[in-house]
Design a protein around this motif. Structure first.
Motif, mmCIF file in Angstrom:
data_model
loop_
_atom_site.group_PDB
_atom_site.id
_atom_site.type_symbol
_atom_site.label_atom_id
_atom_site.label_comp_id
_atom_site.label_asym_id
_atom_site.label_seq_id
_atom_site.Cartn_x
_atom_site.Cartn_y
_atom_site.Cartn_z
ATOM 1 N N ASN A 10 30.647 37.410 44.295
ATOM 2 C CA ASN A 10 30.855 38.847 44.146
ATOM 3 C C ASN A 10 31.757 39.292 45.280
ATOM 4 O OD1 ASN A 10 30.750 41.612 43.803
ATOM 5 N ND2 ASN A 10 28.836 41.793 44.913
ATOM 6 N N PHE A 11 33.042 39.281 45.016
ATOM 7 C CA PHE A 11 33.959 39.806 46.019
ATOM 8 C C PHE A 11 33.926 41.314 45.906
ATOM 9 C CE2 PHE A 11 37.843 41.168 47.937
ATOM 10 C CZ PHE A 11 37.796 40.463 49.118
ATOM 11 N N GLN A 12 33.719 42.004 46.998
ATOM 12 C CA GLN A 12 33.486 43.447 46.979
ATOM 13 C C GLN A 12 34.789 44.231 46.829
ATOM 14 O OE1 GLN A 12 31.213 43.889 50.573
ATOM 15 N NE2 GLN A 12 29.357 43.191 49.573
ATOM 16 N N PHE A 13 35.266 44.329 45.595
ATOM 17 C CA PHE A 13 36.500 45.062 45.330
ATOM 18 C C PHE A 13 36.350 46.546 45.624
ATOM 19 C CE2 PHE A 13 37.132 41.186 42.916
ATOM 20 C CZ PHE A 13 38.423 40.858 43.290
ATOM 21 N N TYR A 14 35.126 47.039 45.651
ATOM 22 C CA TYR A 14 34.890 48.444 45.994
ATOM 23 C C TYR A 14 35.060 48.698 47.485
ATOM 24 C CZ TYR A 14 30.336 46.225 46.534
ATOM 25 O OH TYR A 14 29.330 45.353 46.864
ATOM 26 N N ALA A 15 35.222 47.655 48.265
ATOM 27 C CA ALA A 15 35.438 47.815 49.711
ATOM 28 C C ALA A 15 36.895 48.164 50.034
ATOM 29 C CB ALA A 15 35.029 46.549 50.458
ATOM 30 N N TYR A 16 37.776 48.008 49.057
ATOM 31 C CA TYR A 16 39.163 48.404 49.263
ATOM 32 C C TYR A 16 39.250 49.929 49.260
ATOM 33 C CZ TYR A 16 40.745 43.610 48.789
ATOM 34 O OH TYR A 16 40.962 42.276 48.993
ATOM 35 N N PRO A 17 40.355 50.488 49.733
ATOM 36 C CA PRO A 17 40.479 51.947 49.828
ATOM 37 C C PRO A 17 40.343 52.649 48.471
ATOM 38 C CG PRO A 17 42.299 50.877 50.979
ATOM 39 C CD PRO A 17 41.556 49.807 50.234
ATOM 40 N N SER A 18 39.784 53.854 48.513
ATOM 41 C CA SER A 18 39.790 54.706 47.317
ATOM 42 C C SER A 18 41.245 54.908 46.925
ATOM 43 C CB SER A 18 39.149 56.054 47.612
ATOM 44 O OG SER A 18 37.785 55.894 47.849
ATOM 45 N N GLY A 19 41.494 55.006 45.663
ATOM 46 C CA GLY A 19 42.871 55.173 45.220
ATOM 47 C C GLY A 19 43.561 53.856 44.928
ATOM 48 N N THR A 20 42.837 52.751 45.059
ATOM 49 C CA THR A 20 43.405 51.453 44.678
ATOM 50 C C THR A 20 43.840 51.559 43.220
ATOM 51 O OG1 THR A 20 41.999 50.239 46.218
ATOM 52 C CG2 THR A 20 42.856 49.001 44.345
ATOM 53 N N ASN A 21 45.007 51.019 42.903
ATOM 54 C CA ASN A 21 45.485 51.096 41.516
ATOM 55 C C ASN A 21 45.342 49.733 40.825
ATOM 56 O OD1 ASN A 21 47.787 49.529 42.212
ATOM 57 N ND2 ASN A 21 48.871 51.380 42.854
ATOM 58 N N ILE A 22 45.675 49.699 39.552
ATOM 59 C CA ILE A 22 45.500 48.479 38.757
ATOM 60 C C ILE A 22 46.308 47.307 39.313
ATOM 61 C CG2 ILE A 22 45.860 47.442 36.473
ATOM 62 C CD1 ILE A 22 45.125 50.238 35.318
ATOM 63 N N PRO A 23 47.619 47.473 39.590
ATOM 64 C CA PRO A 23 48.367 46.332 40.138
ATOM 65 C C PRO A 23 47.782 45.820 41.464
ATOM 66 C CG PRO A 23 49.900 47.997 39.349
ATOM 67 C CD PRO A 23 48.531 48.607 39.303
ATOM 68 N N GLN A 24 47.304 46.736 42.300
ATOM 69 C CA GLN A 24 46.704 46.304 43.568
ATOM 70 C C GLN A 24 45.433 45.492 43.310
ATOM 71 O OE1 GLN A 24 46.424 50.274 45.186
ATOM 72 N NE2 GLN A 24 47.891 49.775 46.806
ATOM 73 N N LEU A 25 44.570 45.976 42.417
ATOM 74 C CA LEU A 25 43.342 45.238 42.122
ATOM 75 C C LEU A 25 43.670 43.855 41.575
ATOM 76 C CD1 LEU A 25 39.971 45.908 41.424
ATOM 77 C CD2 LEU A 25 40.986 44.987 39.363
ATOM 78 N N MET A 26 44.682 43.773 40.729
ATOM 79 C CA MET A 26 45.070 42.478 40.163
ATOM 80 C C MET A 26 45.536 41.528 41.265
ATOM 81 S SD MET A 26 44.384 42.833 36.959
ATOM 82 C CE MET A 26 45.309 41.782 35.875
ATOM 83 N N ARG A 27 46.298 42.054 42.225
ATOM 84 C CA ARG A 27 46.739 41.215 43.354
ATOM 85 C C ARG A 27 45.550 40.785 44.204
ATOM 86 N NH1 ARG A 27 51.025 44.927 43.341
ATOM 87 N NH2 ARG A 27 50.124 46.121 45.060
ATOM 88 N N TYR A 28 44.634 41.710 44.480
ATOM 89 C CA TYR A 28 43.435 41.369 45.250
ATOM 90 C C TYR A 28 42.630 40.287 44.528
ATOM 91 C CZ TYR A 28 44.232 45.873 47.657
ATOM 92 O OH TYR A 28 44.753 46.933 48.350
ATOM 93 N N PHE A 29 42.508 40.437 43.211
ATOM 94 C CA PHE A 29 41.768 39.460 42.424
ATOM 95 C C PHE A 29 42.417 38.079 42.503
ATOM 96 C CE2 PHE A 29 40.828 37.066 38.609
ATOM 97 C CZ PHE A 29 39.449 37.155 38.545
ATOM 98 N N GLU A 30 43.736 38.052 42.337
ATOM 99 C CA GLU A 30 44.455 36.770 42.407
ATOM 100 C C GLU A 30 44.281 36.116 43.778
ATOM 101 O OE1 GLU A 30 45.847 34.978 40.038
ATOM 102 O OE2 GLU A 30 45.345 36.526 38.580
ATOM 103 N N LYS A 31 44.387 36.912 44.832
ATOM 104 C CA LYS A 31 44.233 36.370 46.179
ATOM 105 C C LYS A 31 42.838 35.792 46.373
ATOM 106 C CE LYS A 31 44.499 37.351 51.049
ATOM 107 N NZ LYS A 31 44.776 38.292 52.108
#
Length: 99
Positions: A10-31
């Motif tokens: 469970n990588f905590q994607f909710y720990a990224y800044p509010s306002g994260t957009n779809i392309p950013q989440l996809m990059r975070y996921f890939e990383k």
């Protein structure tokens, strides 16, 4: 490094800044997926608005994209009890899964 030993992370994607957009989440996921080397990463969001990509701002769009790419293993909802109607999130997921 330890991906072969993990079933799910469970990588905590909710720990990224509010306002994260779809392309950013996809990059975070890939990383994070590449860091786990074979481990299955769960995408996640929080119902308390603390950060990351919210369902209102495209979380389920990203979810659907990852699912179509066969990269999505599951999701994790943090603080579902903060939501007045957590079943709404499950209903949205069921609609997306039916597609």
């Amino acid at each position: 490094m330890y991906g072969h030993l993990m079933d799910y992370a469970n990588f905590q994607f909710y720990a990224y800044p509010s306002g994260t957009n779809i392309p950013q989440l996809m990059r975070y996921f890939e990383k994070q997926s590449s860091n786990s080397r074979g481990g299955k990463i769960l995408v996640s969001f929080s119902t308390d608005g603390s950060g990351g990509l919210s369902p209102r701002n495209g979380f389920f769009t990203a979810y659907s994209m990852l699912r179509k790419q066969r990269k999505l293993h599951s999701i994790f909802i943090r603080s579902a009890d903060d939501s007045k109607q957590p079943q709404d999130f499950l209903a949205m997921s069921n609609v997306i899964n039916a597609k």
